[in-house]
Design a protein around this motif. Structure first.
Motif, PDB file in Angstrom:
ATOM      1  N   PRO A   1       0.836  -1.208   0.000  1.00  0.00           N
ATOM      2  CA  PRO A   1       0.000   0.000   0.000  1.00  0.00           C
ATOM      3  C   PRO A   1       0.870   1.257   0.000  1.00  0.00           C
ATOM      4  CG  PRO A   1      -0.772  -1.585   1.630  1.00  0.00           C
ATOM      5  CD  PRO A   1       0.553  -2.072   1.145  1.00  0.00           C
TER       6      PRO A   1
ATOM      7  N   SER B   1      -3.164   4.167  -2.715  1.00  0.00           N
ATOM      8  CA  SER B   1      -4.249   3.569  -1.933  1.00  0.00           C
ATOM      9  C   SER B   1      -5.097   4.621  -1.229  1.00  0.00           C
ATOM     10  CB  SER B   1      -3.678   2.620  -0.880  1.00  0.00           C
ATOM     11  OG  SER B   1      -2.821   1.660  -1.459  1.00  0.00           O
ATOM     12  N   THR B   2      -4.433   5.655  -0.692  1.00  0.00           N
ATOM     13  CA  THR B   2      -5.132   6.705   0.055  1.00  0.00           C
ATOM     14  C   THR B   2      -4.442   8.035  -0.193  1.00  0.00           C
ATOM     15  OG1 THR B   2      -3.781   6.405   2.059  1.00  0.00           O
ATOM     16  CG2 THR B   2      -5.808   5.104   1.907  1.00  0.00           C
TER      17      THR B   2
ATOM     18  N   ALA C   1      -5.984   3.729  -6.822  1.00  0.00           N
ATOM     19  CA  ALA C   1      -6.502   2.369  -6.701  1.00  0.00           C
ATOM     20  C   ALA C   1      -8.030   2.373  -6.751  1.00  0.00           C
ATOM     21  CB  ALA C   1      -6.020   1.745  -5.396  1.00  0.00           C
TER      22      ALA C   1
ATOM     23  N   VAL D   1     -10.229   3.959  -3.887  1.00  0.00           N
ATOM     24  CA  VAL D   1      -9.290   4.822  -3.174  1.00  0.00           C
ATOM     25  C   VAL D   1     -10.039   5.711  -2.174  1.00  0.00           C
ATOM     26  CG1 VAL D   1      -9.417   6.638  -4.926  1.00  0.00           C
ATOM     27  CG2 VAL D   1      -7.385   6.468  -3.469  1.00  0.00           C
TER      28      VAL D   1
END
Length: 445
Positions: free
Chosen positions: A31, A93-94, A124, A127
């Motif tokens: 990640p 991811s974030t 992603a 997300v």
């Protein structure tokens, strides 16, 4: 504001150490998060020691209107640095926009930075994209712009619902605005979190109950509740020193934490980290990434970043320790490979912009984490999570300490035995959450 730590100089191009390059194919499943620091505020709250600036503090050379363009220069640099090191993530991811008050920038500027991140690495599927906001810094229109751009969450700094508490904290918003901004955000399709602070001088237990109940009455799916910490050098620290305000004692703070836990749990949210509660599926995944040791790049003045060593480099041999890293070579001082590298940018927005405009890294310094330091951080952060910490992570003395912590009611005894087919783990009880730092000291011997 606290000074940046000292550290190893960051190369002018921001390049990572040679050992950070994987020997084989990149493990793209790792990640990867991006943090974007927006250092602007309308006023400086008396308790705050974050790297933030009001317009009167900035002076020339730190143009707020140009900040999105400046931040995107660092995104471009980050993409190149990670690519050169063979560390290009499969997707982000974030993303988390923090500050300061990110929503002091036009929503279109925040959207432009997010687009730059998407262009650099991709986002992603599913997300999570969060921005912090003050309740008086958004409109229904600005929230819709953010949602249309791909933002999924907004975290409002509510802090309190009681006017005299907000006044002591020097917060400027009207507490009656909170239900409105929550409704606007939800109408735009955004998840909403509310941040609360307890332990403000002059705040009674009834005041705190009022604030928690007001937050829960909005129906939000996530609440954070943090004990006020008065840092040296802040205006409030000077007020305490002069005797103008009196801080509550530890028993008062413990009572307020327990009250919050009772009320929030009764409303259907559960704790997933010592200071955070959510409905299932609404946890802040970006922050969980920090607590689990994921990689991230911090964009902005004073922002920190972290990249772990490839597995083949960082896997510790049994019983090995290191005594610190003082060089930027392939090993830490003890002759072992580092476990990761952390770095931080220059603090002032003017210096940050100047370096990037000149094509240089804004990095001010970095440190190599030894295995011992990485282990300490893993325990310190992992034990704060509801999932607990696998006892296999602990050293022999740490595992020995578990029985005593269970006997003192600080760790859950069933979890320590591995109930329900789950590996034995260190899981804080509620009393343990109140004394989490003491638990970590024992577990790290």
């Amino acid at each position: 504001m606290p000074a940046l730590p000292s550290g190893i100089p960051v190369p002018d191009d921001g390049g990572l150490p040679a050992w950070a390059r994987p020997a084989g194919p990149v493990a793209t499943a790792q990640p990867f998060g991006v943090y974007v620091h927006v250092p602007f505020c309308t006023v400086r709250c008396g308790y705050c020691d974050f790297n933030t600036y009001t317009a009167s503090e900035l002076g020339g050379g730190a143009n707020q209107a140009a900040y999105a363009t400046t931040a995107l220069r660092e995104v471009t640099l980050a993409r190149q640095v990670l690519a050169d090191a063979g560390r290009t993530p499969a997707a982000v991811s974030t993303v988390f926009f923090g500050g300061g008050t990110p929503t002091m920038l036009p929503a279109e500027d925040l959207a432009r930075v997010l687009t730059g991140i998407r262009d650099a690495w991709g986002l992603a599927e599913g997300v999570e994209v969060t921005t912090e906001a003050n309740p008086d810094s958004v409109t229904p229109e600005s929230l819709r712009v953010l949602a249309d751009a791909g933002f999924t969450r907004v975290s409002f700094g509510m802090q309190s619902a009681v006017p005299h508490v907000l006044a002591t904290l020097e917060r400027t918003h009207d507490p009656l605005r909170i239900p409105d901004v929550v409704r606007w955000a939800r109408d735009a399709g955004l998840d909403v979190s509310l941040d609360l602070i307890y332990g403000t001088p002059g705040e009674s237990l009834d005041d705190w109950r009022t604030s928690v109940e007001a937050a829960l009455a909005t129906g939000v799916d996530h609440v954070s509740a943090y004990a006020l910490v008065v840092e040296p050098g802040t205006k409030m620290a000077a007020q305490v020193r002069r005797g103008e305000v009196t801080l509550p004692d530890e028993d008062d703070q413990a009572a307020k934490y327990e009250l919050a836990d009772d009320l929030i749990t009764a409303a259907g949210l559960r704790w997933y980290e010592v200071s955070n509660w959510s409905r299932p599926g609404h946890e802040c995944r970006h922050n969980v990434g920090y607590w689990r040791g994921d990689d991230w790049w911090g964009v902005g003045p004073g922002a920190h970043s972290y990249v772990s060593a490839p597995a083949a480099v960082s896997a510790p041999a049994s019983g090995e320790t290191a005594d610190g890293g003082t060089t930027d070579g392939g090993t830490a001082d003890g002759g072992e490979p580092p476990a990761g590298v952390r770095w931080w940018n220059v603090k002032h927005p003017r210096a940050y912009a100047t370096r990037l405009e000149a094509g240089h890294s804004p990095g001010a310094g970095r440190e190599l984490l030894t295995r011992e330091e990485a282990h300490l951080e893993r325990v310190m952060l992992g034990v704060r999570l509801r999932e607990g910490l696998d006892l296999g992570v602990l050293s022999a003395p740490g595992r020995t300490a578990v029985a005593g912590l269970v006997a003192r009611g600080l760790l859950d005894g069933h979890a320590a035995l591995g109930a329900g087919g789950v590996p034995p783990r260190a899981l804080l009880t509620r009393r343990g959450r109140l004394l989490a730092d003491a638990v970590v000291r024992d577990l790290t011997a």
